[in-house]
Design a protein around this motif. Sequence first.
Motif, mmCIF file in Angstrom:
data_model
loop_
_atom_site.group_PDB
_atom_site.id
_atom_site.type_symbol
_atom_site.label_atom_id
_atom_site.label_comp_id
_atom_site.label_asym_id
_atom_site.label_seq_id
_atom_site.Cartn_x
_atom_site.Cartn_y
_atom_site.Cartn_z
ATOM 1 N N VAL A 32 35.791 93.426 49.443
ATOM 2 C CA VAL A 32 34.512 93.880 49.990
ATOM 3 C C VAL A 32 34.816 94.835 51.145
ATOM 4 N N ILE A 33 34.035 95.885 51.247
ATOM 5 C CA ILE A 33 34.162 96.817 52.368
ATOM 6 C C ILE A 33 32.895 96.747 53.211
ATOM 7 N N GLY A 34 33.097 96.588 54.488
ATOM 8 C CA GLY A 34 31.974 96.587 55.429
ATOM 9 C C GLY A 34 32.070 97.783 56.362
ATOM 10 N N GLU A 98 37.561 92.771 53.261
ATOM 11 C CA GLU A 98 37.682 91.318 53.127
ATOM 12 C C GLU A 98 37.879 90.986 51.658
ATOM 13 N N GLY A 99 38.886 90.153 51.382
ATOM 14 C CA GLY A 99 39.243 89.843 50.008
ATOM 15 C C GLY A 99 38.372 88.783 49.376
ATOM 16 N N ILE A 100 37.120 89.117 49.099
ATOM 17 C CA ILE A 100 36.180 88.206 48.443
ATOM 18 C C ILE A 100 35.650 88.896 47.198
ATOM 19 N N LEU A 101 35.818 88.255 46.044
ATOM 20 C CA LEU A 101 35.371 88.843 44.785
ATOM 21 C C LEU A 101 33.933 88.455 44.444
ATOM 22 N N ASN A 102 33.437 87.385 45.017
ATOM 23 C CA ASN A 102 32.093 86.912 44.714
ATOM 24 C C ASN A 102 31.057 87.889 45.267
ATOM 25 N N ALA A 103 30.321 88.524 44.364
ATOM 26 C CA ALA A 103 29.324 89.502 44.793
ATOM 27 C C ALA A 103 28.231 88.870 45.654
ATOM 28 N N GLY A 104 28.055 87.579 45.520
ATOM 29 C CA GLY A 104 27.046 86.888 46.318
ATOM 30 C C GLY A 104 27.258 87.029 47.812
ATOM 31 N N PHE A 105 28.487 87.221 48.205
ATOM 32 C CA PHE A 105 28.812 87.416 49.622
ATOM 33 C C PHE A 105 28.102 88.642 50.175
ATOM 34 N N VAL A 106 27.937 89.638 49.308
ATOM 35 C CA VAL A 106 27.227 90.861 49.715
ATOM 36 C C VAL A 106 25.743 90.726 49.438
ATOM 37 N N ILE A 107 25.392 90.322 48.223
ATOM 38 C CA ILE A 107 23.989 90.270 47.803
ATOM 39 C C ILE A 107 23.165 89.380 48.741
ATOM 40 N N SER A 108 23.766 88.301 49.207
ATOM 41 C CA SER A 108 23.065 87.371 50.087
ATOM 42 C C SER A 108 22.959 87.899 51.511
ATOM 43 N N GLY A 109 23.728 88.933 51.811
ATOM 44 C CA GLY A 109 23.741 89.438 53.181
ATOM 45 C C GLY A 109 24.707 88.712 54.087
ATOM 46 N N ASN A 113 26.824 89.005 58.648
ATOM 47 C CA ASN A 113 27.024 88.031 59.721
ATOM 48 C C ASN A 113 28.423 87.448 59.731
ATOM 49 N N TYR A 114 29.353 88.112 59.064
ATOM 50 C CA TYR A 114 30.702 87.567 58.919
ATOM 51 C C TYR A 114 31.514 87.706 60.190
ATOM 52 N N GLY A 115 31.050 88.515 61.083
ATOM 53 C CA GLY A 115 31.703 88.620 62.376
ATOM 54 C C GLY A 115 33.077 89.220 62.297
ATOM 55 N N GLY A 116 34.011 88.647 63.027
ATOM 56 C CA GLY A 116 35.339 89.213 63.142
ATOM 57 C C GLY A 116 36.349 88.676 62.159
ATOM 58 N N PHE A 117 35.911 88.065 61.073
ATOM 59 C CA PHE A 117 36.838 87.398 60.165
ATOM 60 C C PHE A 117 37.384 88.296 59.068
ATOM 61 N N TRP A 118 37.017 89.558 59.068
ATOM 62 C CA TRP A 118 37.486 90.471 58.050
ATOM 63 C C TRP A 118 39.011 90.596 58.087
ATOM 64 N N ASP A 119 39.599 90.760 56.910
ATOM 65 C CA ASP A 119 41.065 90.795 56.806
ATOM 66 C C ASP A 119 41.666 92.016 57.496
ATOM 67 N N TYR A 120 41.090 93.170 57.248
ATOM 68 C CA TYR A 120 41.656 94.414 57.742
ATOM 69 C C TYR A 120 40.571 95.278 58.373
ATOM 70 N N TRP A 121 40.961 95.994 59.415
ATOM 71 C CA TRP A 121 40.070 96.915 60.115
ATOM 72 C C TRP A 121 40.709 98.287 60.238
ATOM 73 N N GLY A 122 39.865 99.312 60.196
ATOM 74 C CA GLY A 122 40.330 100.657 60.494
ATOM 75 C C GLY A 122 40.324 100.895 61.995
#
Length: 131
Positions: A32-34, A98-109, A113-122
């Motif tokens: 997933v890209i945020g 963030e390495g999540i394949l479940n589209a629900g993570f995005v569709i649900s919004g 609110n995932y905060g700082g838990f993303w795997d990688y940042w630019g």
Amino acid sequence: VDLVESGGGLVQSGGSLRLSCTASGFTFGDYVIGWFRQVPGKEREALGCISAVDSSTYYANFVKGRFTISRDNAKNTAYLQMDSLKPEDTAVYYCAAEGILNAGFVISGSCINYGGFWDYWGQGTQVTVSS
């Protein structure tokens, strides 16, 4: 592993910019890209995200209708198209993965609110909108 944002710059109010987020060192299509932004002295804002599996998108209310997120997995790149820019859009813009394949993570919004838990940042790219 690297995420590199590009495309920032100075634009007049009402104008458009397209930011790119190019990845290397990991399987981009599985992430997933945020997109986020931050003004010095203020909290980072989540703008929206795009799923890995089906490119579903979710946007923060304050950018709906003006910003569009897309991705090209063949190019390991995600995009943030920003239209009708306003001076208050001035900020440093970041992408994250963030390495999540479940589209629900995005569709649900949930990604908003995932905060700082993303795997990688630019490292961020500056966008300045003049009035």
